[in-house]
Design a protein around this motif. Sequence first.
Motif, PDB file in Angstrom:
ATOM      1  N   ASP A 151      -5.176   7.293  -1.838  1.00 20.42           N
ATOM      2  CA  ASP A 151      -6.381   6.663  -2.559  1.00 20.42           C
ATOM      3  C   ASP A 151      -6.848   7.596  -3.618  1.00 20.42           C
ATOM      4  N   SER A 156       0.023   8.310   9.225  1.00 19.45           N
ATOM      5  CA  SER A 156       0.264   7.870   7.985  1.00 19.45           C
ATOM      6  C   SER A 156      -0.865   7.587   7.369  1.00 19.45           C
ATOM      7  N   ASN A 158       1.459   4.083   1.746  1.00 18.74           N
ATOM      8  CA  ASN A 158       1.138   4.887   2.998  1.00 18.74           C
ATOM      9  C   ASN A 158       2.062   5.662   2.938  1.00 18.74           C
ATOM     10  N   LEU A 218      -3.123   6.717   3.608  1.00 11.23           N
ATOM     11  CA  LEU A 218      -3.339   5.736   2.387  1.00 11.23           C
ATOM     12  C   LEU A 218      -3.549   6.803   1.265  1.00 11.23           C
ATOM     13  N   ARG A 229       0.847  -1.224   0.213  1.00 12.14           N
ATOM     14  CA  ARG A 229      -0.025   0.157  -0.051  1.00 12.14           C
ATOM     15  C   ARG A 229       0.810   1.134   0.119  1.00 12.14           C
ATOM     16  N   LEU A 272      -7.332   8.364   5.134  1.00 12.46           N
ATOM     17  CA  LEU A 272      -7.289   8.648   3.526  1.00 12.46           C
ATOM     18  C   LEU A 272      -7.049   9.812   2.868  1.00 12.46           C
ATOM     19  N   PRO A 329      -9.030   4.291   8.042  1.00 13.67           N
ATOM     20  CA  PRO A 329      -7.872   4.671   7.957  1.00 13.67           C
ATOM     21  C   PRO A 329      -7.812   6.151   7.499  1.00 13.67           C
TER      22      PRO A 329
END
Length: 141
Positions: A43, A39, A24, A41, A22, A111, A109
């Motif tokens: 997206d 951290s 991150n 992600l 991923r 994002l 998470p």
Amino acid sequence: MHNAQRYAFTTVETQLGEARFRPNLPLTLAYQDRSVAVSGLLDTGAVINVLPYQVGIDLGVVWEEQTIAIRLTGNLARYEARILIVQAVVGRFESVPLVFAWSKAPAVPLLLGQVNFFMQFDACFYRSELYFEVRPHQTPA
């Protein structure tokens, strides 16, 4: 990508034992006099940045003081969310304001999506080589 910072994909083990990679991104978020290293992600399919409830609490934000509600879709549609603007520092780059949907979802998470992470930063993904690069968005001269 010129003037970019490079980051390795992180490895996440799934319940089936297989590894997934991923993008991150480590960054620091600041609100008033508090900051938190997190951290997020990256997206590209997310319309808006999403901030987990606990991160907002760690930043000292009071839920009831955030008066602009936003309706999220998909897995997050059943949870309340409020608009929250924080300062973000990515690597060696200057601080930028990021707009988040601060969600009360228990396990979401962080994002980083189209509004407004990808309006502030350009990213280039090299999945086969397991790294990505990020740089501040540059307006053409």
